[in-house]
Design an enzyme around this catalytic site. Structure first.
Site, PDB file in Angstrom:
ATOM      1  N   CYS A   1      15.224 -23.901  51.373  1.00 52.72           N
ATOM      2  CA  CYS A   1      15.422 -23.762  49.931  1.00 52.72           C
ATOM      3  C   CYS A   1      16.874 -23.972  49.516  1.00 52.72           C
ATOM      4  O   CYS A   1      17.154 -24.577  48.466  1.00 52.72           O
ATOM      5  CB  CYS A   1      14.923 -22.408  49.457  1.00 52.72           C
ATOM      6  SG  CYS A   1      15.711 -20.994  50.259  1.00 52.72           S
TER       7      CYS A   1
ATOM      8  N   HIS B   1      15.699 -16.555  48.914  1.00 57.26           N
ATOM      9  CA  HIS B   1      15.303 -17.826  48.306  1.00 57.26           C
ATOM     10  C   HIS B   1      16.427 -18.324  47.405  1.00 57.26           C
ATOM     11  O   HIS B   1      17.298 -17.552  46.973  1.00 57.26           O
ATOM     12  CB  HIS B   1      14.006 -17.651  47.509  1.00 57.26           C
ATOM     13  CG  HIS B   1      13.378 -18.949  47.080  1.00 57.26           C
ATOM     14  ND1 HIS B   1      13.161 -19.981  47.953  1.00 57.26           N
ATOM     15  CD2 HIS B   1      12.950 -19.389  45.863  1.00 57.26           C
ATOM     16  CE1 HIS B   1      12.599 -20.988  47.309  1.00 57.26           C
ATOM     17  NE2 HIS B   1      12.480 -20.655  46.034  1.00 57.26           N
TER      18      HIS B   1
ATOM     19  N   ASP C   1      12.556 -24.959  40.247  1.00 58.51           N
ATOM     20  CA  ASP C   1      12.559 -24.728  41.696  1.00 58.51           C
ATOM     21  C   ASP C   1      11.956 -25.953  42.368  1.00 58.51           C
ATOM     22  O   ASP C   1      10.737 -26.113  42.440  1.00 58.51           O
ATOM     23  CB  ASP C   1      11.750 -23.474  42.046  1.00 58.51           C
ATOM     24  CG  ASP C   1      11.857 -23.097  43.523  1.00 58.51           C
ATOM     25  OD1 ASP C   1      12.245 -23.953  44.326  1.00 58.51           O
ATOM     26  OD2 ASP C   1      11.547 -21.942  43.862  1.00 58.51           O
TER      27      ASP C   1
END
Length: 689
Positions: free
Chosen positions: A251, A293, A308
């Site tokens: 991520c 994250h 995202d």
């Protein structure tokens, strides 16, 4: 300075006391001189003149410090070290550097960074860093009290929570306008440098929104999640160039590449870190340790917007070390009241909500998966992820914008869930058969969807303190139960009773409805707890059809719970029938013991009516009265050792009596069309002596 050095100690002290009031003026002079010095550095391409650009004194000092090894690296990118990755709260605005080469000027566009960095660490696994115990607070009117760009500006648009059900995104977007741009961005294949990639994408992207869209689409289509790297974070590089070159990233790599590409394109973008309800999350989990994250926020039309790209690209199974590209539009410019369902930023102001949520609220709230909104669902009656049963039952209502199909599973099985459809949603009642904690998963898909698969939309943790032993759903019960828009679409109209559960004390009930044209149907009575065979249970249902009107008479063989299923299909359609309507029949009276209805044969027609006898088992050595309405029939006889003719009354019924002493069976025979041949219509069994 020579004058100062020639004074005695006492004279120096007296001079310092005398000059102290003049210190503020001296400091102002220094600030003014510094600002004038900085003006010598051009801030934009418009300020670059032909010839050699002279570096300011400040640049020379920084260059000298860099040569000595004491200066800070200007273009530092996040890199994972061990289980942690560095992130920086810096303002990513387009800037320029100027490098004189003889008589030429080299201009390089790059992100402008602060030389003073505030570093935070986050880990993709649980670590020692602990979040503060935030509580919900008012986010309106906050000031930018940190590093420039570390918080949204005062003019930032903030949103209400819960979601107002208006839009899934923070900008009014017609996705069809991106059709050509999305296709172009998906096909761009540049891997040699981030700058060259951005340059290629910007050939078709002109507005800021189009630039962000092209960058988003390229990353979602070309960067796969590094499932191997997830288990070896100390060997993973999250620098944009490395992620681009390898085509893989975790991520932090996704968000870092997105941030770098936006910066080159002249778009303000930040990388945020925090907690996420992603892989491995279970309802009721508590988040501890380092953040796990990273995602992005971009500045468009005067406000910040959340996205995202990691979750937009596809799905990863970190345990099986597999990744599948499966584009997810939901996480592009997502409404903050929806984004907070599964993304909790370290800095609560980046929730972009008028009143922010605390970490405890985030943990407590149910996780609505992205598919929840994609299929048109808008909310649930139970907003917490953990539900406690009451008297052995838990009830959840899910609201939808349009008719939607659902599946419910308790602990992975299609059992102990009682589901009823409405046009605006679905209600499910759950009856766990053991005390303890259970998992309730709900799946959905649009009613018009041609896909066979259902999407996982929400998951609950069910805490059962007691079990209702008096109410147990039969395993064969087909969901959903009760009349609904779905049963109407399958040809069952105006069904009565409207309730999906039929309580009967005497073991008898009647179901009526209107069937659509050209619809064949039959009914079954199912129960895994019944000792009565399936064939005999079917004979506990008597069907009468009068044109489009259908009546089902049900006489239960004994007390208990039964599933009544009505199966249907158009006569012109090939294939098997499908369950069009289900009812749950419940009879607590243990004295109930109804016999079967008589056996009917294929000669029984829709317009025929049986008035008497309705019991399929007749008493021995009795005179039994028969009464039937059989339009179009010429003759009717009853066979029981001998033949007895029935007569047609003035009101259209065939009537007569028959003594049951002459044999074990009684058969009703008919003749029609003037053939004088008789065919079996009904068959009764005579009780043993």
């Amino acid at each position: 300075m020579a004058f100062h050095d020639g004074l005695s100690r006492t004279q120096q002290i007296l001079l310092a006391i005398f000059c102290f009031p003049l210190l503020p003026f001296y400091l102002c002079y220094l600030c003014f001189a510094t600002s004038e010095e900085d003006k010598g550095q051009p801030d934009s391409l418009d300020q670059v003149e032909e010839g050699t650009v002279q570096q300011s004194n400040r640049q020379r000092r920084l260059a000298a410090r860099a040569e000595e090894g004491t200066g800070q690296e200007i273009n530092e990118n996040p890199r994972i070290t061990g289980h942690a990755a560095e992130t920086h709260n810096e303002d990513h605005l387009p800037g320029v550097t100027y490098e004189p080469k003889q008589n030429q000027i080299t201009v390089e566009i790059h992100p402008r960074h602060s030389t003073s960095r505030s570093k935070k660490k986050f880990s993709f696994r649980k670590g020692i860093q602990v979040f503060p115990e935030w509580t919900g607070k008012d986010n309106e009117g906050f000031q930018d009290d940190g590093e420039k760009g570390s918080k949204p500006s005062k003019g930032q648009v903030l949103y209400d929570y819960p979601w107002d059900k208006s839009s899934l995104k923070t900008l009014p977007i017609d996705l069809t306008q991106f059709k050509e741009l999305d296709a172009y961005a998906s096909k761009v294949n540049v891997r040699n440098s981030v700058a060259n990639l951005v340059s290629a994408l910007l050939q078709k992207a002109h507005s800021d929104l189009e630039k962000v869209r092209a960058i988003w689409m390229w990353i979602c289509r070309h960067i796969e999640y590094d499932v191997e790297g997830y288990h070896n974070l100390d060997k993973v590089s999250c620098e944009a160039a490395d992620v681009l070159r390898s085509g893989k990233g975790v991520c932090a790599g996704y968000s870092g590449l997105f941030e770098e590409m936006c910066s080159i394109a002249g778009i303000q973008c930040k990388k945020l870190s925090g907690y996420a309800k992603g892989a491995g999350y279970k309802p009721g989990n508590v988040f501890k340790g380092a953040s796990d994250h990273a995602w992005n926020v971009v500045h468009l039309d005067g406000s910040w917007h959340l996205l995202d790209s990691t979750w937009g690209s596809g799905y990863a199974d970190v345990d099986k070390k597999s990744f599948a590209f499966r584009y997810n539009e939901f996480y592009f410019l997502t409404h903050p009241a929806l984004f907070i369902n599964d993304h909790f930023p370290e800095d609560h102001s980046w929730q972009l909500l008028k009143r922010t949520l605390s970490l405890q609220q985030f943990e407590r709230n149910v996780w609505y998966k992205s598919a929840f909104y994609s299929v048109g669902l808008t909310g649930t009656s139970t907003a917490t992820s953990v539900i406690e049963t009451e008297n052995g039952k838990a009830t959840v209502f899910i609201e939808s914008r349009s008719p939607t199909l659902f599946l419910c599973k308790l602990n992975g099985a299609n059992e102990h869930c009682f589901m009823n459809l409405q046009r605006n949603g679905m209600t499910v009642e759950v009856y766990p058969q053991e005390v303890g904690t259970h998992s309730l998963d709900i799946f959905a898909k649009p009613s018009r969807s041609k896909e066979d698969n259902y999407s996982h939309v929400v998951e609950y943790s069910l805490v059962c303190q007691s079990v209702d032993k008096n109410f147990c759903l039969p395993k064969p019960l087909i969901q959903p139960v009760g009349p609904s828009w779905q049963s109407e679409e399958k040809g069952i109209l105006g069904a009565s009773p409207a309730s999906p559960i039929v309580h009967t004390d005497d073991g008898r009930c009647i179901v009526t409805f209107t069937r659509s044209r050209d619809l064949d149907l039959f009914a079954t009575l199912d129960s895994e707890a019944s000792s009565t065979s399936e064939d005999l249970r079917r004979r506990h249902i008597w069907t009468t059809r009068q044109d489009a009107h259908v009546e089902l008479k049900i006489q239960l063989p004994h007390a208990g719970t039964f599933a009544l299923h009505i199966w249907a299909k158009k006569a012109s359609d090939p294939g098997n029938s499908h369950c069009a309507l289900s009812y749950l029949l419940f009879c607590p009276n243990k004295s109930v013991l109804w016999p079967v209805f008589p056996q009917s044969y294929t000669n029984w027609e829709d317009a025929f009516e049986l008035m008497a006898p309705v019991a399929g088992v007749l008493p021995a050595n009795h005179d039994v009265t028969f009464k039937l309405k059989l339009p179009g029939v010429d003759e009717v006889s009853v066979e029981c050792g001998n033949s007895r003719q029935l007569t047609l009354s003035e009101d259209g019924f065939w009537e007569g009596t028959c003594n049951t002493s002459c044999g074990p069976r009684v058969t009703v025979m008919i003749s029609k069309n003037g053939s004088h041949s008789f065919w079996a219509l009904l068959d009764y069994k005579v009780e043993s002596h």
